[in-house]
Scaffold this active site. Structure first.
Site, PDB file in Angstrom:
ATOM      1  N   LYS A 144      13.227  -9.723 -19.471  1.00  0.00           N
ATOM      2  CA  LYS A 144      13.710  -9.173 -20.733  1.00  0.00           C
ATOM      3  C   LYS A 144      12.550  -8.439 -21.398  1.00  0.00           C
ATOM      4  CE  LYS A 144      15.674 -10.391 -25.166  1.00  0.00           C
ATOM      5  NZ  LYS A 144      16.275 -11.445 -25.983  1.00  0.00           N
ATOM      6  N   LYS A 180      17.027  -6.808 -18.449  1.00  0.00           N
ATOM      7  CA  LYS A 180      17.519  -6.317 -19.727  1.00  0.00           C
ATOM      8  C   LYS A 180      16.432  -5.547 -20.466  1.00  0.00           C
ATOM      9  CE  LYS A 180      18.854  -8.169 -24.149  1.00  0.00           C
ATOM     10  NZ  LYS A 180      18.960  -9.333 -24.976  1.00  0.00           N
TER      11      LYS A 180
HETATM   12  C1  PBG Z   1      17.956 -12.614 -28.463  1.00  0.00           C
HETATM   13  C2  PBG Z   1      18.813 -11.535 -27.927  1.00  0.00           C
HETATM   14  C3  PBG Z   1      18.697 -10.172 -28.202  1.00  0.00           C
HETATM   15  C4  PBG Z   1      19.714  -9.533 -27.504  1.00  0.00           C
HETATM   16  C5  PBG Z   1      20.413 -10.508 -26.821  1.00  0.00           C
HETATM   17  N1  PBG Z   1      19.818 -11.747 -27.095  1.00  0.00           N
HETATM   18  C6  PBG Z   1      17.829  -9.426 -29.128  1.00  0.00           C
HETATM   19  C7  PBG Z   1      16.399  -9.521 -29.143  1.00  0.00           C
HETATM   20  O1  PBG Z   1      15.710 -10.023 -28.259  1.00  0.00           O
HETATM   21  O2  PBG Z   1      15.910  -9.035 -30.157  1.00  0.00           O
HETATM   22  C8  PBG Z   1      19.956  -8.073 -27.499  1.00  0.00           C
HETATM   23  C9  PBG Z   1      21.253  -7.622 -27.000  1.00  0.00           C
HETATM   24  C10 PBG Z   1      21.584  -6.225 -27.311  1.00  0.00           C
HETATM   25  O3  PBG Z   1      20.775  -5.433 -27.818  1.00  0.00           O
HETATM   26  O4  PBG Z   1      22.738  -5.878 -27.034  1.00  0.00           O
HETATM   27  N2  PBG Z   1      18.655 -13.784 -28.692  1.00  0.00           N
END
Ligand code: PBG
Length: 337
Positions: free
Chosen positions: A205, A258
Site C-alpha cells: 500500500k 494499492k
Molecule cells: C485506510 C484506508 C485508506 C483507503 C482504504 N483504507 C486511506 C488511507 O490510507 O489514507 C483508501 C481507499 C481509497 O482511496 O479508495 N484505512
C-alpha cells in the site's frame, strides 16, 4: 514487386474474431464493491468527490447490497464511520461498533454475499492515524510530528479483526501497513476458532495522493503529519515484493497492491513472482478523476472505465476492488455473452 511467399498478417478483427482471440476477460465476479456505513437510520448521503458513492446507514446499506448482489457482484468491502473517535479508536473493536452492527444485520437479511471488512484505525482515531500514537510523541504534547507505535498497534488490530469475525465477517482486510499485523491477526483468529476466516492483506500500500476523496468520505485524514512513515514510497517496486512475501509467510490468503493504476507494474511483478490470488485497489482518486472528466464531457466514461478495469486485470490482478463495480457489472451484463 518483391513479396516473400509468406507474409505474417493479422487476423481481420471482426467482433466475433475479437471475442475469440481476446486474452483478458473481465467478469463481474472479479469485483469487490467498497461501501461506507454510518450510524443512524434512513441516511444516504452522496460523497461530494465520489459521485454515485454514498455514506449510508445500515438499513440503506442493506438495500444497496441487495442491488449489488442482483448485479452478480459477490463481495463487498465495508468501511465504518464511527459515532465517536478517540485516541485509541476504541469503537473499532466495540461489539456494538458501527461495523459489528452492520455485519450482524446484513447477515440476518442477506445470504450469500461475501462480507469483507476494512481493519484499520484511521477512521476511528481522533488523530486520524492508522495506529496508536507513542506516548513520547511530540504530538501528544502538541508538536507537529506524529509517531505511530507499530508494535503497540498490533494488539488493537488483532482485536478489531477478531470482533469483525465474531460479528460475521468472512474475510478481514488489514489496511494499516503495520509490520507483523497479518501474523498477529492470523494468530488471534486461529486461537479463537476462526481459522476459516480469510485475510486479504493490503500488502503493498503506497503513500498516495490518490486516496484524497476517500479521506473525505471516511473522515480519516490525519490531523497532523502524514502516512509516509508506514505506507510505501511510490518509487519502490522491489520493496513491494518483499512486503508481499512477508504477508504470505504470515498467513495472508490474498495479497493486494494499492492504488492500481500508477502501480500496474507492481501488480505485474507480483503476478510473476507469487502463486497467490492478487487483488488491486482501484482507489477513490482514480474513480473521481474519471467521473470528473466525464462530467465535463471530456471523456467517454463507460469506455474509459472498462479500459481501466481491463488494464488492471491484464496487469495480473485476479480481483479488483472498485467503486465502478456496479457500473461495470451493468456493462458486462448487457453484453450478449
Ligand atoms: C485506510 C484506508 C485508506 C483507503 C482504504 N483504507 C486511506 C488511507 O490510507 O489514507 C483508501 C481507499 C481509497 O482511496 O479508495 N484505512
Amino acid at each position: 514487386m518483391l513479396f516473400p511467399a509468406y507474409r505474417p498478417r493479422r487476423l481481420r478483427r471482426t467482433e466475433n474474431i475479437r471475442r475469440m482471440v481476446r486474452e483478458t476477460e473481465l467478469s463481474v465476479s472479479d469485483f469487490i464493491y467498497p461501501m461506507f456505513v454510518i450510524p443512524g437510520r434512513g441516511i444516504r448521503e452522496e460523497i461530494n468527490s465520489m459521485p454515485g458513492i454514498f455514506r449510508q446507514s445500515i438499513d440503506k446499506l442493506i438495500e444497496e447490497i441487495k442491488e449489488v448482489k442482483d448485479l452478480g457482484i459477490r463481495a463487498v468491502l465495508l468501511f465504518g464511520i464511527p459515532e465517536r473517535k478517540d485516541e485509541i479508536g476504541s469503537e473499532g473493536y466495540d461489539e456494538d461498533g458501527i461495523i459489528q452492527r452492520a455485519l450482524r444485520e446484513i447477515k440476518r437479511e442477506i445470504k450469500d454475499i461475501l462480507l469483507i471488512t476494512d481493519v484499520c484505525m484511521c477512521e476511528y482515531t481522533s488523530h486520524g492515524h492508522c495506529g496508536i500514537i507513542k506516548a513520547s510523541s511530540p504530538h501528544s504534547l502538541g508538536g507537529e510530528e506524529g509517531d505511530v507505535s507499530n508494535d503497540e498497534t498490533l494488539q488493537y488490530l488483532a482485536r478489531i479483526a477478531l470482533s469483525h469475525a465474531k460479528s460475521g465477517a468472512d474475510i478481514v482486510a488489514p489496511s494499516d501497513m503495520m509490520d507483523g499485523r497479518v501474523g498477529a491477526i492470523r494468530e488471534a483468529l486461529d486461537e479463537n476458532g476462526f481459522n476459516g476466516i480469510g485475510i486479504l492483506s493490503y500488502s503493498a500500500k503506497y503513500s498516495s495522493a490518490f486516496y484524497g476523496p476517500f479521506r473525505e468520505a471516511a473522515e480519516s485524514a490525519p490531523q497532523f503529519g502524514d502516512r509516509r512513515g508506514y505506507q510505501m514510497d511510490p518509487p519502490n517496486v522491489r520493496e513491494a515484493l518483499r512486503e508481499i512475501s512477508l504477508d504470505i509467510e504470515e498467513g495472508a490468503d490474498i495479497v493486494m497492491v494499492k492504488p492500481a493504476l500508477s502501480y500496474l507494474d507492481v501488480i505485474r511483478a507480483a503476478r510473476e513472482r507469487f502463486d497467490y490470488p492478487i487483488a488491486a485497489y482501484n482507489v477513490s482518486g482514480e474513480y473521481s478523476m474519471v467521473k470528473a472528466a466525464a462530467r465535463l464531457g471530456w471523456i467517454d466514461e463507460s469506455r474509459v472505465m472498462m479500459e481501466i478495469l481491463t488494464s488492471i486485470k491484464r496487469a495480473g490482478a485476479d480481483i479488483i476492488l472498485t467503486y465502478f463495480a456496479k457500473d461495470a457489472a451493468r456493462v458486462l451484463n448487457s453484453h450478449g455473452k
